[in-house]
Scaffold this active site. Structure first.
Site, PDB file in Angstrom:
ATOM      1  N   ASP A   1       0.809  -1.220   0.000  1.00 32.06           N
ATOM      2  CA  ASP A   1       0.000   0.000   0.000  1.00 32.06           C
ATOM      3  C   ASP A   1       0.843   1.271   0.000  1.00 32.06           C
ATOM      4  OD1 ASP A   1       0.938  -0.523   2.576  1.00 32.06           O
ATOM      5  OD2 ASP A   1      -1.030  -0.922   3.402  1.00 32.06           O
TER       6      ASP A   1
ATOM      7  N   ASN B   1      -7.373  -2.231  14.493  1.00 33.11           N
ATOM      8  CA  ASN B   1      -8.753  -2.544  14.093  1.00 33.11           C
ATOM      9  C   ASN B   1      -8.828  -3.832  13.256  1.00 33.11           C
ATOM     10  OD1 ASN B   1      -7.741  -1.844  11.611  1.00 33.11           O
ATOM     11  ND2 ASN B   1      -9.033  -0.056  11.295  1.00 33.11           N
TER      12      ASN B   1
ATOM     13  N   HIS C   1      -7.067  -4.562  10.550  1.00 39.17           N
ATOM     14  CA  HIS C   1      -6.841  -4.464   9.100  1.00 39.17           C
ATOM     15  C   HIS C   1      -5.528  -5.131   8.689  1.00 39.17           C
ATOM     16  CE1 HIS C   1      -4.658  -0.243   9.310  1.00 39.17           C
ATOM     17  NE2 HIS C   1      -3.818  -1.218   9.513  1.00 39.17           N
TER      18      HIS C   1
ATOM     19  N   GLU D   1      -9.639  -1.796   5.487  1.00 41.75           N
ATOM     20  CA  GLU D   1     -10.286  -1.377   6.720  1.00 41.75           C
ATOM     21  C   GLU D   1     -11.532  -2.225   6.971  1.00 41.75           C
ATOM     22  OE1 GLU D   1      -8.389   0.249   8.340  1.00 41.75           O
ATOM     23  OE2 GLU D   1      -7.974   2.280   7.689  1.00 41.75           O
TER      24      GLU D   1
HETATM   25  C1  F6R Z   1       1.450  -1.209   6.153  1.00 38.18           C
HETATM   26  C2  F6R Z   1       0.205  -1.946   6.324  1.00 38.18           C
HETATM   27  C3  F6R Z   1      -0.556  -1.928   7.611  1.00 38.18           C
HETATM   28  C4  F6R Z   1       0.335  -2.166   8.838  1.00 38.18           C
HETATM   29  C5  F6R Z   1      -0.507  -2.131  10.118  1.00 38.18           C
HETATM   30  C6  F6R Z   1       0.344  -2.266  11.362  1.00 38.18           C
HETATM   31  O1  F6R Z   1       2.003  -1.418   4.871  1.00 38.18           O
HETATM   32  O2  F6R Z   1      -0.218  -2.545   5.404  1.00 38.18           O
HETATM   33  O3  F6R Z   1      -1.564  -2.901   7.564  1.00 38.18           O
HETATM   34  O4  F6R Z   1       0.961  -3.404   8.732  1.00 38.18           O
HETATM   35  O5  F6R Z   1      -1.218  -0.926  10.179  1.00 38.18           O
HETATM   36  O6  F6R Z   1       1.175  -1.160  11.476  1.00 38.18           O
HETATM   37  P1  F6R Z   1       2.251  -1.074  12.653  1.00 38.18           P
HETATM   38  O7  F6R Z   1       3.214  -2.159  12.405  1.00 38.18           O
HETATM   39  O8  F6R Z   1       2.875   0.298  12.480  1.00 38.18           O
HETATM   40  O9  F6R Z   1       1.482  -1.236  13.920  1.00 38.18           O
END
Ligand code: F6R
Length: 264
Positions: free
Chosen positions: A67, A137, A139, A144
């Site tokens: 992403d 959450n 994801h 989301e």
């Molecule tokens: C990032 C992504 C997100 C993160 C998730 C956890 O490329 O796809 O799904 O993996 O938000 O983020 P952290 O590791 O910062 O808690």
């Protein structure tokens, strides 16, 4: 699914990095799906160490990131392009044409752009190993809550939770991205193998719901229950709400004994 429970962040990062390194060693032209975020830092550090000290060769590896924030240029310090360059690509020998990250500068024609991203994954032979973090959450990528399990790469509006989680990384008063281009859940589930990492108490509920809860678009990581080759690497704090920890430990012991290849 295999649930690997370890004491701390360092251990899960090392194990996940070893899974990636093994994939690279056994298939030098492997296609990796990559993630950003704080959780991934330990994995990239260990891979960089193996590149420098153990000659782990990325020269033929192809990569596709999950992403990117819509509206951020690749040199914006909070962009995922910047994150990947700073924490991984500038320290290894991956070839620039083999690196793919959604372009946050796309403005309009999202469908065409996202279909082309999907096509380039297909042309690369599909993703062999996808690594993931998980949001509070639930994801994965920026899928989301309420994202369709059949979704493909697309423009996605970020949830308020995600925007708040990211606020700390942006300068005071700076406009926060409200949308991202993200691989879809269908795209992620097409990967041949998936590794997902979670660390810390703040991920405990999402992890319990993803592994032991019902399949639901409200916790998009629960879709991983549908995939035949997923490994969760979880530290003690993130595992604290799992009810079947003893079973997962027994499965690990038996797997190490009977099918050790499954762990690499
Ligand atoms: C990032 C992504 C997100 C993160 C998730 C956890 O490329 O796809 O799904 O993996 O938000 O983020 P952290 O590791 O910062 O808690």
């Amino acid at each position: 699914m295999l649930v690997v429970l370890k004491r701390d962040y360092e251990e899960i990062s090392c194990l996940a990095a070893h899974m990636v390194a093994n994939a690279v060693r056994s298939k030098p032209s492997v296609t990796l799906g990559l993630a950003t975020g704080a959780t991934m830092l330990g994995v990239y550090q260990e891979l960089v160490r193996q590149h420098k000290e153990e000659a782990l060769d990325f020269s033929r590896v192809k990569t596709f990131n999950l992403d990117e924030y819509a509206g951020l240029t690749p040199d914006h310090p909070q962009s995922f392009h910047y994150f990947m360059r700073e924490n991984f690509f500038s320290h290894i020998n991956a070839a620039a044409p083999n690196i793919h990250i959604p372009d946050g500068r796309i403005n309009g024609n999202y469908e065409e752009y996202c279909a082309a991203y999907e096509n380039s994954i297909r042309s690369a032979g599909g993703i062999d190993l996808q690594i993931l973090g998980i949001g509070r959450n639930g994801h994965i990528g920026f899928n989301e809550p309420t994202s369709s399990f059949a979704s493909r790469t697309r423009l996605k509006v970020l949830s308020q939770d995600t925007i708040e989680d990211n606020r700390k990384f942006f300068a005071a008063g700076e406009e926060l991205p409200e949308c991202a281009i993200t691989m879809g859940i269908g795209t992620i589930l097409d990967a041949r193998k998936i590794a997902i990492l979670a660390t810390g108490e703040s991920k405990a509920e999402a992890i319990a719901r993803a592994i032991e809860g019902p399949l639901t678009a409200s916790v998009t990581a629960s879709c991983l229950q549908l995939h035949p080759d997923v490994t969760f690497f979880i530290d003690e704090a993130a595992a604290s709400q799992l009810t079947q920890q003893e079973y997962y430990r027994r499965v690990m012991r038996m797997t190490a004994l009977l099918t050790p290849d499954r762990l690499s």
